[in-house]
Motif scaffolding. Structure first.
Motif, mmCIF file in Angstrom:
data_model
loop_
_atom_site.group_PDB
_atom_site.id
_atom_site.type_symbol
_atom_site.label_atom_id
_atom_site.label_comp_id
_atom_site.label_asym_id
_atom_site.label_seq_id
_atom_site.Cartn_x
_atom_site.Cartn_y
_atom_site.Cartn_z
ATOM 1 N N PHE A 291 26.971 -57.870 16.755
ATOM 2 C CA PHE A 291 26.653 -56.672 15.984
ATOM 3 C C PHE A 291 25.291 -56.847 15.327
ATOM 4 C CE2 PHE A 291 31.083 -56.070 16.586
ATOM 5 C CZ PHE A 291 31.347 -54.723 16.412
ATOM 6 N N GLN A 292 24.612 -55.741 15.054
ATOM 7 C CA GLN A 292 23.328 -55.765 14.367
ATOM 8 C C GLN A 292 23.450 -55.002 13.056
ATOM 9 O OE1 GLN A 292 20.677 -53.937 17.157
ATOM 10 N NE2 GLN A 292 20.226 -55.885 18.145
ATOM 11 N N LEU A 293 22.792 -55.493 12.024
ATOM 12 C CA LEU A 293 22.777 -54.814 10.732
ATOM 13 C C LEU A 293 21.884 -53.583 10.839
ATOM 14 C CD1 LEU A 293 23.682 -54.857 7.765
ATOM 15 C CD2 LEU A 293 21.632 -56.187 7.279
ATOM 16 N N MET A 294 22.462 -52.410 10.631
ATOM 17 C CA MET A 294 21.727 -51.157 10.761
ATOM 18 C C MET A 294 21.336 -50.569 9.408
ATOM 19 S SD MET A 294 21.721 -51.038 13.987
ATOM 20 C CE MET A 294 21.046 -49.460 14.387
ATOM 21 N N PHE A 295 22.164 -50.823 8.373
ATOM 22 C CA PHE A 295 21.952 -50.186 7.078
ATOM 23 C C PHE A 295 22.540 -51.074 5.991
ATOM 24 C CE2 PHE A 295 23.512 -47.339 3.717
ATOM 25 C CZ PHE A 295 22.354 -46.654 3.413
ATOM 26 N N ALA A 296 21.816 -51.248 4.913
ATOM 27 C CA ALA A 296 22.293 -51.977 3.737
ATOM 28 C C ALA A 296 21.951 -51.154 2.504
ATOM 29 C CB ALA A 296 21.655 -53.352 3.650
ATOM 30 N N GLN A 297 22.942 -50.952 1.647
ATOM 31 C CA GLN A 297 22.736 -50.148 0.440
ATOM 32 C C GLN A 297 23.278 -50.917 -0.745
ATOM 33 O OE1 GLN A 297 25.077 -46.589 0.292
ATOM 34 N NE2 GLN A 297 23.717 -45.618 -1.177
ATOM 35 N N GLY A 298 22.552 -50.860 -1.843
ATOM 36 C CA GLY A 298 22.981 -51.519 -3.066
ATOM 37 C C GLY A 298 21.850 -52.340 -3.633
ATOM 38 N N ALA A 299 21.836 -52.466 -4.937
ATOM 39 C CA ALA A 299 20.734 -53.169 -5.601
ATOM 40 C C ALA A 299 20.672 -54.634 -5.174
ATOM 41 C CB ALA A 299 20.901 -53.066 -7.111
ATOM 42 N N ASP A 300 21.834 -55.247 -4.964
ATOM 43 C CA ASP A 300 21.851 -56.649 -4.581
ATOM 44 C C ASP A 300 22.500 -56.820 -3.211
ATOM 45 O OD1 ASP A 300 24.336 -55.891 -5.412
ATOM 46 O OD2 ASP A 300 24.691 -57.640 -6.671
#
Length: 84
Positions: free
Chosen positions: A72-81
């Motif tokens: 799998f590939q990381l497509m989206f990351a959300q959040g301050a940390d």
């Protein structure tokens, strides 16, 4: 915190996805939500409860690393940390 991972499409069927999300609960604990399925198809949602943020974050990172090893590939990351 929210992460979206996706497999590369192979042309035969829709790519699979995994969404990992951490949320605080009303009692001071943390919930890890794992949603998996095919894009445009059915998905399943699993919830795991943790007593503190550190153990919930560790579980999220372990789940992320396992999916990255599966292709799998990381497509989206959300959040301050958000972990990268």
């Amino acid at each position: 915190m929210r992460l979206l991972l996706q497999q590369r499409p192979d042309g035969r069927e829709a790519p699979r996805f995994v969404q990992l999300q951490l949320q605080p609960d009303l009692l001071g604990g943390w919930t890890l939500l794992r949603e998996t399925g095919q894009i445009g198809g059915r998905s399943t949602l699993k919830r795991e409860q943790y007593a503190d943020q550190a153990s919930a974050r560790s579980a999220l990172e372990s789940a992320r690393d396992a999916q990255l090893k599966r292709g799998f590939q990381l497509m989206f990351a959300q959040g301050a940390d958000a972990p990268r």
